[in-house]
Every structure is written in structure tokens, then in C-alpha cells.
Design an enzyme around this catalytic site. Structure first.
Site, PDB file in Angstrom:
ATOM      1  N   SER A 102       0.813  -1.213   0.000  1.00  0.00           N
ATOM      2  CA  SER A 102       0.000   0.000   0.000  1.00  0.00           C
ATOM      3  C   SER A 102       0.849   1.267   0.000  1.00  0.00           C
ATOM      4  CB  SER A 102      -0.961  -0.041   1.188  1.00  0.00           C
ATOM      5  OG  SER A 102      -1.910   0.990   1.126  1.00  0.00           O
ATOM      6  N   ASP A 245      -6.008   2.170  -3.541  1.00  0.00           N
ATOM      7  CA  ASP A 245      -7.289   2.076  -2.826  1.00  0.00           C
ATOM      8  C   ASP A 245      -7.570   3.311  -1.976  1.00  0.00           C
ATOM      9  OD1 ASP A 245      -5.435   1.601  -0.816  1.00  0.00           O
ATOM     10  OD2 ASP A 245      -6.309  -0.295  -0.143  1.00  0.00           O
TER      11      ASP A 245
END
Length: 449
Positions: A102, A245
Site C-alpha cells: 500500500s 485504494d
């Protein structure tokens, strides 16, 4: 069951340090394959990754482990995390695997799993995978080995999906924007989405080399985006994190639009149009000002634990559709099964176009209170929960809460992805939230010795 490997967002750590090693990933792929094969017989798994150099190594290891367990593999290459969720669902695959850490630097990596429905894997399945890791790796008969293929049109499929999440009548023609792709998984996706919808797009952080993901760019480092928006006199900027995301935005004057702002805009718009189903789910970190703004509009609001998987859990439990985190994870469950930076940004742009107003005007009804977050890095071997439960820390928290009264909040929590204790203090403007946060962080550091 106490988990050895899975945290709130899969498995994550430093490359080369157990369990983020090739041998562990081989065994992990095999363990997952064995669990899926028992569930559905001949299973198929999709694998995607972000742009970290270590992704190649772990992709190969996972593929080998899954094949040894008799599971077919479809390789997507570099793709945003939400794209893998979407493609897992539309290909009717048994599961999806994301190789990503991430927003972490390139030296870290991790694994996230998606179910066949495109949601985070159920706790029960994660526990069964962990249990299988303790078994000896065996290989199925040669005629039952899993096959591997590459899905060459994965990017195009996801681009079309993103565009489909806003009405056909919405055009971005005449809108000038800067996109910051964090040198990550959106670098070849986001520019196409916004350009095909008509926007004039310039780019920051769209040249990944395997080592520069999230380095001084992306949603966790918006300074470069802010400077580019102001320099180019753009209408706005959009920043994603390394796996796509999360999303943050910047208005024409360089002011940051975080996840709470985005939640407010989408919730207010849907509420006004009578299309908001139920209420909104935030987290323990959601700004007090957003909670009050939603309450003033008559919109139910609920806090979940920090982590988008917990937001999704509460949405499903309440049969609601909208939730998210101030960090930029936004879940629009009517169109996507998980947090999706591109889709969330498109919802905001559609509101801008529909109302014909810039971002700062649309946010006029939201007054957030000052919120300060201080990260305290843990020393090796230290126990975050024990530290937070120590009498000295508990007394310091009680003193801070007494100073804030009913005009603010204190939250201490361990990070689910990094060796940190996050100290958050928020309160009305006249309160010294900065001083209180620093004082609490110093107390935690003192307990670390």
C-alpha cells in the site's frame, strides 16, 4: 484463534525478513490453494501487484505454490488493489491475491486476499490458511498441477468499469487536473480513465522504476501535487497511494481534501437526491466535525474500528452503502466492493459537474475540528497493548480527556500495518490539541524507555 501472520490488512513487512520471503510466499500460495481446493474442487486464483521490484519475486513464488496445490492462476500484472477485487468478482474466480504494501516504501511488501465476491477474505478462511501453513508442503499429481495464464486486457476491463460508475451524461471536458499516481499501481490506469472522460490531465508520480513507489509522492505526501496544481492553475489535483485504494484531493488553491471531506460530499449529494441508503460508516479516526455535519442533515453515522475491512463489515451489517476513513479509503458499496481511489474521485467530480461548483464551495457546510495525529515508533519486542494499558499512559489519557471535556476526543491505538502507536487528539479550535497530543506521545515514548 491467535493469528501469527494476518493483520488488519493482510500480511505485511520488510522484504527479506520473515515472513516476507520467497519461501514463505511459496508455502502461503500452497496453503491458500489447499484451502480453496477443499472448498470448491478445481479452483482459480487471480494475482495482481503494485510496482515494487519485489513483486516479481513474490508473484512467481505464489504462482508456484498455488500450482503445486492444483490451483489455476491468472496473472494480472501491475494493477490497483480495487481492480483485483473487481476482476476477481467478474471472472468468477475463487479468490484474488494482491501483492502490495500500500502506502509503505518500496522495501516493504505484503499480501492481501479477496474473496470470490471481491471483499476481504473471511476471518475463518484466513485462520484455515494459517493452520495449513503448519502442514508439510506436498505436490499434487503431475496431471493435476495448476495452470497459469496472463489476462492481457485486465487494464482495459478495469478502465471501462471505473468510467461506468458515473452517469453517461457526465463529461469532464474543460476540467484541468493533476494526477499523482505515487509511482504505483494506478500509473497506467488513472490517466486513461480521466482523459477518456474528457479531462485535461497532467501527471506527477507516474514513472515507476520499482524503487520509487510512494517516495515523496502520493496521498501520503501531497506537497508535490499541491505545488503542481498551483503552478499549472489547475482546477484540482487527485493523489492515490501506491496500490490505488486510497485517494486525497487538492482544490484549485492547494487546500487538501481528505477522506472525511470526500465522505461528506458524497453523503450530502446522495442524501439530497434521495439516494443515500441508510447512513454512513466512519472510523474511530473520523473527524468530530463530519459526525456533527451528518447529524445536522439527519444522516445516521456509526464508527467502526480503523481499517477498511471493518468499515465494510459495518456496512454489510447495517445494509448501508457508504463509508470510509479520513486517510482516503472510501467505500461506495453500490458500485464497488472495496475502497477504490479512482471510483471515489469520480463520484466527487460528478458532483462538481452536476452542481457546477468548485470543491471549496461544495465543502462550505463542513466544519472540521482540529485533529492532531502523532506516531510513536515501537522498539523491537515492545508490546503496544501493554504500553497503552500501563498506569502512567492511562493516567495521561484521563488527564487529557478531562481537559477536553465534551468538546474533543483522545484515541490511542496500535497501527495494523506498521510498528507504531498512533496518538490522536481532536477538539474545538480553542483547545490545545497539539500540545495534548505531543504530551501523550511523550508519555508513551517514556514508557518505551
Amino acid at each position: 484463534m491467535t493469528r501469527k501472520y494476518f493483520g488488519t490488512d493482510g500480511i505485511r513487512g520488510t522484504v527479506g525478513e520473515y515472513p516476507i520471503t520467497p519461501d514463505f510466499m511459496l508455502k502461503l500460495g500452497w496453503a491458500m490453494g489447499r484451502v480453496l481446493a477443499r472448498e470448491s474442487g478445481r479452483a482459480r486464483v487471480l494475482i495482481g501487484k503494485d510496482t515494487r521490484i519485489s513483486g516479481y519475486m513474490f508473484e512467481s513464488a505464489l504462482e508456484a505454490g498455488l500450482s503445486a496445490a492444483g490451483v489455476d492462476v491468472a496473472l494480472l500484472g501491475p494493477m490497483p488493489t480495487p481492480a483485483i477485487a473487481y476482476l476477481t468478482r467478474t471472472f468468477r474466480a475463487d479468490a484474488g491475491i494482491v501483492i502490495s504494501a500500500s502506502h509503505n516504501p518500496f522495501a516493504d511488501n505484503g499480501i492481501k486476499f479477496f474473496s470470490t465476491a471481491g471483499t476481504k477474505l473471511a476471518d475463518e478462511l484466513e485462520e484455515r490458511i494459517e493452520a495449513m501453513l503448519d502442514e508439510s508442503l506436498t505436490t499434487v499429481a503431475a496431471d493435476r498441477l495448476g495452470k497459469a495464464m496472463r489476462i492481457d486486457d485486465a487494464a482495459g476491463r478495469y478502465i471501462e468499469f471505473c468510467k461506468s460508475t458515473i452517469p453517461n451524461r457526465v463529461s469532464l471536458h474543460g476540467l484541468r487536473m493533476v494526477l499523482d499516481c505515487a509511482h504505483g499501481a494506478t500509473y497506467h490506469i488513472a490517466p486513461s480513465v480521466f482523459r477518456e472522460l474528457g479531462a485535461e490531465v497532467s501527471l506527477v508520480g507516474a514513472s515507476p522504476d520499482g524503487l520509487n513507489i510512494n517516495r515523496d509522492v502520493g496521498s501520503t505526501s501531497p506537497a508535490s501535487l499541491r505545488a503542481a496544481v498551483i503552478q499549472q492553475s489547475a482546477d484540482l489535483g487527485i493523489a492515490f497511494d501506491g496500490d490505488g485504494d486510497r485517494v486525497l484531493m487538492v482544490d484549485a488553491d492547494g487546500r487538501e481534501i481528505d477522506g472525511d471531506d470526500i465522505l461528506y460530499l458524497i453523503a450530502r449529494d446522495r442524501h439530497q437526491r434521495g439516494q443515500l441508503v441508510g447512513g454512513v460508516v466512519g472510523t474511530l479516526m473520523t473527524n468530530f466535525g463530519l459526525a456533527m455535519a451528518l447529524e445536522n442533515m439527519g444522516i445516521p453515522f456509526e464508527r467502526a474500528k480503523v481499517g477498511d475491512r471493518y468499515v465494510v463489515e459495518r456496512l454489510l451489517a447495517n445494509d448501508w452503502q457508504l463509508g470510509g476513513e479520513s486517510s482516503g479509503h472510501i467505500v461506495c458499496a453500490d458500485v464497488q466492493s472495496t475502497g477504490d481511489g479512482i471510483v471515489s474521485a469520480l463520484q466527487v467530480l460528478a458532483i462538481m459537474i452536476s452542481e457546477g461548483k468548485p470543491l471549496h464551495t461544495l465543502l462550505a457546510g463542513l466544519e472540521k475540528v482540529p485533529q492532531v495525529l502523532v506516531n510513536v515508533r515501537l522498539t523491537p519486542g515492545s508490546d503496544a497493548k501493554a504500553l497503552m494499558a500501563s498506569p502512567a499512559v492511562k493516567d495521561a489519557v484521563a488527564e487529557a480527556e478531562a481537559e477536553l471535556g465534551d468538546e474533543g476526543r483522545v484515541l490511542l491505538r496500535p497501527s495494523g500495518t506498521e510498528p507504531l502507536i498512533r496518538v490522536m487528539v481532536e477538539g474545538r479550535a480553542h483547545l490545545d490539541v497539539e500540545g495534548l497530543a505531543q504530551r501523550l506521545a511523550a508519555q508513551v515514548e517514556g514508557e518505551l524507555g
